[in-house]
Motif scaffolding. Sequence first.
Motif, PDB file in Angstrom:
ATOM      1  N   GLY A  64      47.554  28.995  44.595  1.00 39.06           N
ATOM      2  CA  GLY A  64      47.385  29.102  45.883  1.00 39.06           C
ATOM      3  C   GLY A  64      47.556  28.001  46.872  1.00 39.06           C
TER       4      GLY A  64
ATOM      5  N   GLY B 124      53.156  25.484  38.860  1.00 40.82           N
ATOM      6  CA  GLY B 124      54.571  26.843  39.057  1.00 40.82           C
ATOM      7  C   GLY B 124      53.638  28.227  39.104  1.00 40.82           C
ATOM      8  N   GLY B 125      54.514  28.994  39.314  1.00 39.83           N
ATOM      9  CA  GLY B 125      53.822  30.418  39.287  1.00 39.83           C
ATOM     10  C   GLY B 125      53.453  30.704  40.468  1.00 39.83           C
TER      11      GLY B 125
ATOM     12  N   VAL C  77      40.885  30.580  35.855  1.00 40.91           N
ATOM     13  CA  VAL C  77      41.589  29.723  36.747  1.00 40.91           C
ATOM     14  C   VAL C  77      41.503  29.922  38.217  1.00 40.91           C
ATOM     15  CG1 VAL C  77      44.061  29.479  37.660  1.00 40.91           C
ATOM     16  CG2 VAL C  77      44.110  29.198  35.229  1.00 40.91           C
TER      17      VAL C  77
HETATM   18  O1  TUI Z   1      48.368  33.360  37.683  1.00 39.32           O
HETATM   19  C1  TUI Z   1      48.230  32.215  37.782  1.00 39.32           C
HETATM   20  N1  TUI Z   1      50.105  32.135  38.051  1.00 39.32           N
HETATM   21  C2  TUI Z   1      50.784  32.869  37.615  1.00 39.32           C
HETATM   22  S1  TUI Z   1      50.900  34.116  37.335  1.00 39.32           S
HETATM   23  C3  TUI Z   1      52.201  33.960  36.948  1.00 39.32           C
HETATM   24  S2  TUI Z   1      52.617  36.320  37.010  1.00 39.32           S
HETATM   25  C4  TUI Z   1      53.626  36.526  37.958  1.00 39.32           C
HETATM   26  N2  TUI Z   1      54.954  37.397  38.031  1.00 39.32           N
HETATM   27  C5  TUI Z   1      55.083  37.022  39.006  1.00 39.32           C
HETATM   28  C6  TUI Z   1      54.334  37.608  40.679  1.00 39.32           C
HETATM   29  C7  TUI Z   1      52.798  36.315  40.138  1.00 39.32           C
HETATM   30  C8  TUI Z   1      51.987  36.168  38.629  1.00 39.32           C
HETATM   31  C9  TUI Z   1      52.642  33.587  37.323  1.00 39.32           C
HETATM   32  N3  TUI Z   1      52.261  32.608  37.301  1.00 39.32           N
HETATM   33  N4  TUI Z   1      47.555  30.994  37.987  1.00 39.32           N
HETATM   34  C10 TUI Z   1      46.530  30.887  38.155  1.00 39.32           C
HETATM   35  C11 TUI Z   1      46.033  31.501  40.034  1.00 39.32           C
HETATM   36  N5  TUI Z   1      44.658  32.069  39.924  1.00 39.32           N
HETATM   37  N6  TUI Z   1      46.523  30.575  41.110  1.00 39.32           N
HETATM   38  C12 TUI Z   1      46.304  31.028  41.487  1.00 39.32           C
HETATM   39  C13 TUI Z   1      45.313  32.291  41.227  1.00 39.32           C
HETATM   40  C14 TUI Z   1      43.625  33.209  42.448  1.00 39.32           C
HETATM   41  C15 TUI Z   1      44.440  32.990  43.488  1.00 39.32           C
HETATM   42  C16 TUI Z   1      43.360  34.435  43.906  1.00 39.32           C
HETATM   43  C17 TUI Z   1      43.251  33.260  41.585  1.00 39.32           C
HETATM   44  C18 TUI Z   1      42.509  34.318  42.068  1.00 39.32           C
HETATM   45  C19 TUI Z   1      42.329  34.230  43.101  1.00 39.32           C
HETATM   46  O2  TUI Z   1      41.694  35.289  44.179  1.00 39.32           O
HETATM   47  C20 TUI Z   1      40.426  35.602  43.352  1.00 39.32           C
HETATM   48  C21 TUI Z   1      39.642  36.966  44.119  1.00 39.32           C
HETATM   49  O3  TUI Z   1      39.224  37.444  44.526  1.00 39.32           O
HETATM   50  O4  TUI Z   1      40.642  38.109  43.725  1.00 39.32           O
END
Ligand code: TUI
Length: 308
Positions: free
Chosen positions: A146, A142-143, A116
């Motif tokens: 970005g 949700g969750g 993702v």
């Molecule tokens: O991961 C998700 N959605 C989530 S994970 C989750 S569990 C959680 N519980 C409490 C606090 C935080 C998380 C609940 N929902 N979606 C995929 C997603 N990935 N959205 C955004 C990203 C993302 C953001 C930054 C992916 C990579 C990133 O940076 C990459 C890097 O360079 O480190």
Amino acid sequence: MKTKITELLGIAYPIFQGGMAWVAEYHLAAAVSEAGALGIIGAGGAPAAFVREQIQKTKELTERPFGVNVMLMNPEADEIAKVIVEEGVKVVTTGAGNPGKYMAMWKEAGIKVIPVVASVALAKMMERAGADAVIAEGTESGGHIGEATTMSLVPQVVDAVSVPVVAAGGIADGRGFAAAMMLGAEAVQMGTRFLVASECTVHENYKKKVIAAKDIDSEVTGRANGHPVRQIRNKLTREYLQMEKNGASLEEMEKLTLGSLRKAVVEGDVVSGTLMAGQIAGMVNKEQSCAEILAEVMDQAEILLKLK
Ligand code: TUI
């Protein structure tokens, strides 16, 4: 419907069920896969042994392909990455980080890897690292989210990479599906709609809150500390946002949210629990089986796309 994604994964419908932490366990994943889409177990913050059990239980319920989502902030992510290889899982999605360090191991095992991404930069990096496709997830989701919206992110990712793109965030019916195809996606991922599926074991109180939610009933907490999380507004979000405003320490705020997702999912505490859901919750207004959800979405999409 045939797309690059249905061909890549050997599934009937180009639809993924989001790998929602705590919510997407084996009953839901197996039901979605059995109905012809891609069911995904959400490893979330769970220990590796629990994830292994979930995989084994899914295999007992379906012979069709299913995936596992690795939430990269999980302290046991390294072990979970190995469990996935050992258990012969065919598809991995990742979230909340960069899965680069697991890529070689997964590719060597013949696993289809679909990270993702919430930006063009990460999409390009993942393609270079060998990703088979990417999920471009907009801030409507949700969750953990970005900044970019699905409408702006998906076409920009489609233009930037040559691997297939799965659109996620704000999609819950055939109109969203058709729109995603117009933006160049080869599949969609839906979370919130499957959260209220009859096979989803999330607490009834949580489902009721999603079904009752209106368009602007979600709130994003944690922007101040770099971990934005979209969830349905309740006492917890009000307290959290007030603390953020007052410049509370990360430690204090973590105390408030420790175990709060579990509290909502398992105990049905909709007051002090974290009710993660996307902005599209306002449109999700009834519980249906996974097969009914998929039939309804595909029917509507095929009419709109003039495929029937
Ligand atoms: O991961 C998700 N959605 C989530 S994970 C989750 S569990 C959680 N519980 C409490 C606090 C935080 C998380 C609940 N929902 N979606 C995929 C997603 N990935 N959205 C955004 C990203 C993302 C953001 C930054 C992916 C990579 C990133 O940076 C990459 C890097 O360079 O480190």
